[in-house]
Design a protein around this motif. Sequence first.
Motif, mmCIF file in Angstrom:
data_model
loop_
_atom_site.group_PDB
_atom_site.id
_atom_site.type_symbol
_atom_site.label_atom_id
_atom_site.label_comp_id
_atom_site.label_asym_id
_atom_site.label_seq_id
_atom_site.Cartn_x
_atom_site.Cartn_y
_atom_site.Cartn_z
ATOM 1 N N LYS A 72 0.823 -1.197 0.000
ATOM 2 C CA LYS A 72 0.000 0.000 0.000
ATOM 3 C C LYS A 72 0.863 1.255 0.000
ATOM 4 C CE LYS A 72 -4.003 -2.053 2.352
ATOM 5 N NZ LYS A 72 -4.847 -2.037 3.581
ATOM 6 N N SER A 73 1.926 1.244 0.783
ATOM 7 C CA SER A 73 2.825 2.397 0.834
ATOM 8 C C SER A 73 3.450 2.633 -0.534
ATOM 9 C CB SER A 73 3.914 2.171 1.888
ATOM 10 O OG SER A 73 4.826 3.246 1.894
ATOM 11 N N MET A 74 3.874 1.532 -1.194
ATOM 12 C CA MET A 74 4.457 1.651 -2.526
ATOM 13 C C MET A 74 3.414 2.164 -3.530
ATOM 14 S SD MET A 74 7.241 1.315 -4.179
ATOM 15 C CE MET A 74 7.949 1.021 -5.801
ATOM 16 N N THR A 75 2.166 1.680 -3.384
ATOM 17 C CA THR A 75 1.097 2.111 -4.300
ATOM 18 C C THR A 75 0.839 3.604 -4.155
ATOM 19 O OG1 THR A 75 0.049 -0.076 -4.230
ATOM 20 C CG2 THR A 75 -1.324 1.771 -4.942
ATOM 21 N N ARG A 76 0.806 4.086 -2.893
ATOM 22 C CA ARG A 76 0.582 5.510 -2.691
ATOM 23 C C ARG A 76 1.702 6.338 -3.322
ATOM 24 N NH1 ARG A 76 -1.371 3.599 2.393
ATOM 25 N NH2 ARG A 76 0.724 3.848 3.321
ATOM 26 N N ALA A 77 2.934 5.852 -3.180
ATOM 27 C CA ALA A 77 4.067 6.579 -3.767
ATOM 28 C C ALA A 77 3.957 6.595 -5.294
ATOM 29 C CB ALA A 77 5.385 5.928 -3.333
ATOM 30 N N ILE A 78 3.533 5.472 -5.866
ATOM 31 C CA ILE A 78 3.392 5.398 -7.327
ATOM 32 C C ILE A 78 2.276 6.318 -7.806
ATOM 33 C CG2 ILE A 78 2.699 3.878 -9.217
ATOM 34 C CD1 ILE A 78 4.153 1.601 -7.754
ATOM 35 N N GLU A 79 1.134 6.273 -7.101
ATOM 36 C CA GLU A 79 0.015 7.121 -7.504
ATOM 37 C C GLU A 79 0.376 8.595 -7.400
ATOM 38 O OE1 GLU A 79 -3.040 5.749 -4.929
ATOM 39 O OE2 GLU A 79 -3.662 4.093 -6.246
ATOM 40 N N LEU A 80 1.101 8.960 -6.359
ATOM 41 C CA LEU A 80 1.538 10.346 -6.217
ATOM 42 C C LEU A 80 2.478 10.716 -7.361
ATOM 43 C CD1 LEU A 80 1.739 12.997 -4.666
ATOM 44 C CD2 LEU A 80 3.592 11.962 -3.286
ATOM 45 N N ALA A 81 3.371 9.798 -7.710
ATOM 46 C CA ALA A 81 4.303 10.068 -8.808
ATOM 47 C C ALA A 81 3.551 10.208 -10.133
ATOM 48 C CB ALA A 81 5.338 8.945 -8.896
ATOM 49 N N VAL A 82 2.523 9.383 -10.317
ATOM 50 C CA VAL A 82 1.737 9.464 -11.555
ATOM 51 C C VAL A 82 1.029 10.818 -11.637
ATOM 52 C CG1 VAL A 82 -0.277 8.530 -12.755
ATOM 53 C CG2 VAL A 82 1.457 6.980 -11.837
#
Length: 299
Positions: A72-82
């Motif tokens: 989940k932490s990685m997903t949030r970082a990816i979504e923020l980067a997107v």
Amino acid sequence: MSDGERVEATPIDPPQPLGATGEWLASCREEVARVAAGFQAFEISDEAGYRDAKRQRAALRAEVASIEERRKSMTRAIELAVREFKDGAAEAVAPLSGLDAEYKERIDEWDEACRARRRDELEAAYAEMAPQLVTLVPFERLAGRYADAGKWFLRSTTGPKAMASLEEAVSDVARNERQIGMYGLAPEEAEAMRAEYFSTLDLQAAARHAMELREQRERVRALDAERAEAAGAPPAEESRAVASARRAAEAFIERDAQAPALEERQRYVFEFELSADELMSLMRFVRANGIHGRRRRAA
């Protein structure tokens, strides 16, 4: 920039969180394999085994929860980067998007000017070829009915082709007006139908409405006749149709009177075409001679 020039695209590395997804997945698979090696489901044969299975499952679920939290932490970082990447990309491309919008605005202005010129040409031609029709059917109404089918205002339609389509539209209106005269309507009904057709350019709807009005008027006249009869209004002058029906009824009555008396009255069926006034006169005659029965409108 000339039409022949092209700009070579420069490869751009993805943002760090997006580039790290492969590494994270590889690490996750290694961890999962290591954790899975420490667990093995088994058959439960006693209470101690049951408690042991419960403890092992709790430990396994803790491992899953740990990995899921990191996912989940990685997903949030990816979504923020997107999101940041999309916003940055839109900002970076904005100058080109602005140029594109300016091109579109100029092209749309030219297209609209061409359509306006075509419209003016067709409207002037319409006024010249059918000056009497213009007052009944304005150009906008004619165009609303025929322009789409004839593609009058498309750039791909040439001026002569659009003009020929306009001429066919005027001819079609004239044909439909002549068609109204073939419906067998009374003059005032035909006039009302023509007025409605010129207002809508929908011949079928105008004809349907005219027929509905005719039927409604007949029902109103029949109602008035029945009310007048019930009120004992003086009989109207006998028409030819009523006189013919009366003579036929009288002949039947005379023959029936000369025939031997029967124990029961016989039933006869007559069929006449009568107006509301003629129907009222016939009903007075029938009742005056003591004739009883039922009346119904033919289908």
